[in-house]
Design an enzyme around this catalytic site. Sequence first.
Site, PDB file in Angstrom:
ATOM      1  N   ALA A 114      -7.160  -1.419   1.862  1.00 20.88           N
ATOM      2  CA  ALA A 114      -6.244  -1.063   2.936  1.00 20.88           C
ATOM      3  C   ALA A 114      -6.992  -0.730   4.226  1.00 20.88           C
ATOM      4  O   ALA A 114      -6.600  -1.164   5.316  1.00 20.88           O
ATOM      5  CB  ALA A 114      -5.379   0.119   2.512  1.00 20.88           C
ATOM      6  N   ASP A 172      -5.792  -8.851   3.033  1.00 19.78           N
ATOM      7  CA  ASP A 172      -6.060  -9.467   1.731  1.00 19.78           C
ATOM      8  C   ASP A 172      -6.038 -10.991   1.756  1.00 19.78           C
ATOM      9  O   ASP A 172      -6.613 -11.624   0.867  1.00 19.78           O
ATOM     10  CB  ASP A 172      -5.022  -8.983   0.705  1.00 19.78           C
ATOM     11  CG  ASP A 172      -5.147  -7.500   0.410  1.00 19.78           C
ATOM     12  OD1 ASP A 172      -6.072  -6.860   0.947  1.00 19.78           O
ATOM     13  OD2 ASP A 172      -4.314  -6.976  -0.352  1.00 19.78           O
ATOM     14  N   CYS A 196       0.825  -1.216   0.000  1.00 15.00           N
ATOM     15  CA  CYS A 196       0.000   0.000   0.000  1.00 15.00           C
ATOM     16  C   CYS A 196       0.855   1.261   0.000  1.00 15.00           C
ATOM     17  O   CYS A 196       0.713   2.117  -0.872  1.00 15.00           O
ATOM     18  CB  CYS A 196      -0.926  -0.005   1.202  1.00 15.00           C
ATOM     19  SG  CYS A 196      -1.926   1.502   1.341  1.00 15.00           S
ATOM     20  N   ALA A 253      -4.570  -5.638 -15.070  1.00 22.09           N
ATOM     21  CA  ALA A 253      -5.171  -5.155 -13.821  1.00 22.09           C
ATOM     22  C   ALA A 253      -6.446  -5.946 -13.550  1.00 22.09           C
ATOM     23  O   ALA A 253      -7.534  -5.391 -13.389  1.00 22.09           O
ATOM     24  CB  ALA A 253      -5.465  -3.661 -13.923  1.00 22.09           C
ATOM     25  N   VAL A 254      -6.285  -7.267 -13.525  1.00 26.44           N
ATOM     26  CA  VAL A 254      -7.437  -8.165 -13.423  1.00 26.44           C
ATOM     27  C   VAL A 254      -7.596  -8.738 -12.018  1.00 26.44           C
ATOM     28  O   VAL A 254      -8.118  -9.827 -11.833  1.00 26.44           O
ATOM     29  CB  VAL A 254      -7.322  -9.312 -14.448  1.00 26.44           C
ATOM     30  CG1 VAL A 254      -7.481  -8.786 -15.857  1.00 26.44           C
ATOM     31  CG2 VAL A 254      -5.993 -10.058 -14.300  1.00 26.44           C
ATOM     32  N   HIS A 309     -22.587  25.948   2.488  1.00 24.21           N
ATOM     33  CA  HIS A 309     -22.716  26.366   1.087  1.00 24.21           C
ATOM     34  C   HIS A 309     -21.642  27.406   0.760  1.00 24.21           C
ATOM     35  O   HIS A 309     -21.396  28.311   1.549  1.00 24.21           O
ATOM     36  CB  HIS A 309     -24.100  26.979   0.863  1.00 24.21           C
ATOM     37  CG  HIS A 309     -24.293  27.538  -0.517  1.00 24.21           C
ATOM     38  ND1 HIS A 309     -24.556  26.736  -1.608  1.00 24.21           N
ATOM     39  CD2 HIS A 309     -24.236  28.816  -0.983  1.00 24.21           C
ATOM     40  CE1 HIS A 309     -24.673  27.506  -2.677  1.00 24.21           C
ATOM     41  NE2 HIS A 309     -24.467  28.777  -2.327  1.00 24.21           N
TER      42      HIS A 309
END
Length: 528
Positions: free
Chosen positions: A382, A374, A106, A332-333, A507
């Site tokens: 993360a 993971d 990370c 990137a699978v 706002h």
Amino acid sequence: MAVGHAGAILTSSLLKTAKAGHGRHVAALEVTSCGARFPRGCYLRAAQANRRPGRQHQLPKKYRQQMSYDLIVLGSGPGGYVAAIRASQLGLKTAIVEKEALGGICLNWGCIPTKALIKSASVFEYINHAKDYGITVGAPQADFKGIVQRSRDVAKGMSNGVQFLMKKNKIDVVMGTGMLKPGKKVEVTAADGKKQTLEAKNIIIATGARSRELPAMKQDGKKVIGYREAMSLPAQPKSMVVVGSGAIGSEFAYFYNAIGTKVTLIEFLPNVVPVEDEEVSKQLERSFKKQGIEVMTSSEVTKVDTGGKGCKVTVKTPKGEQQIECDIVLSAVGIATNIEGIGLEEVGIVTDRGKITVDPFYATNIPGYHAIGDVTPGPALAHVASAEGIICVEKIAGKNPEPLDYNNIPGCTYCSPEVASVGYTEKAAKEKGYELKVGKFPFSASGKASAAGAKDGFVKLIFDAKYGELLGAHMIGMNVTEMIAECVALRKLETTGHEIIKTVHPHPTMSEAVMEAAAAAYGEVIHL
């Protein structure tokens, strides 16, 4: 990443005994925070050397064969190092084992350096559109090597920050490759092959994951690459095919396209960012196409030929087979967990479909062994790993933590426009049988978005019509990754739609869109 030498750390209690000058003796028996005892006459040259930047140190060999702790954490990513710090806060004597650099993927090759790359791309885009803001500048150029170097410098700074946190919390850092052993032990092999054994009352496995490879796209690190190589290419490619449009793929597609690379984004499923609400996916596809990215959905890469100067990519599309030529293919699978070769089989820890099986507090089937991040079945994020680490450690320390609510985890994609979400998509909520009230507020109606020149996107809120519960929040637009936490907190506190409407928002802000979307769901919207 820098790789240090293995060896138990000389902790602060020992260092404080060091006298000025080399070779001075300890006046009496000293005990380090890791429990090792040192008799009179043990030289402190290592301690003196440690004061010099970049110097490593080890305890004398006979004192570093086996060290004992309350907790050993294997892996120092956002799950591991957070778990170690929380353990230290709770009074547990803690060590962390890392084979590369503190902070894991990370901080070193993932979350942080990619955001540095994306920031450079964003600045480049602003300069290119300076005229839109009434500013005249010369033609800018993207210095690819400079962009990459800045990213690496940011990553290094963050890793150094984790080093500081380890020292601050008196956590022993042991550099090397860890191997789990029966009896709650970890064998650590240093870069030079030297081994030492650590033992603890509890061990947490937090070894993370790596880029997943597909049979049709074997990564060679040069022409067919993963995310790690994509962050440090020696030169900017003229053209790139990105395979997979999840967070990693979409972020790199945006980055490379923004700095001038011709990008083709290929997604196997019908929509880009396929885990997101369908309306968000469609909006991102439109935005990407407007930026010049070629998007191919419902398409599959069947072959990559790297025999020539570049790559020839064969793509199976709904309209038939197509061939694309490019300099680089980025795969990137998804990810594959790092559970091989760490001793799970020898210890007897159960896995299922590439993940370590754990209970709600991250204990494995073997007492004293735990797993987070993971390598477990939860989302590979993360912030999830960090939350799991804290819960796991608090349970180990005898606290009574709540199990993690995996349906209230925010997901973010940091391309432009950004994407953020939490909870049910509209489709998933309907499938669960809820009767819905759905409100949507476009940023084209937002004063802050108009002033910023960022009118693409919207906020969409999904409510249970019966009780007013916020079931899901989905956003696409500028800075929405900073806005999603409000909706996570609203869901945690079980805030109703009417309560959101009556919550005064400042706002002009982008976050007003949350209040306006809630009002739209109940027919009370003002600015539409």
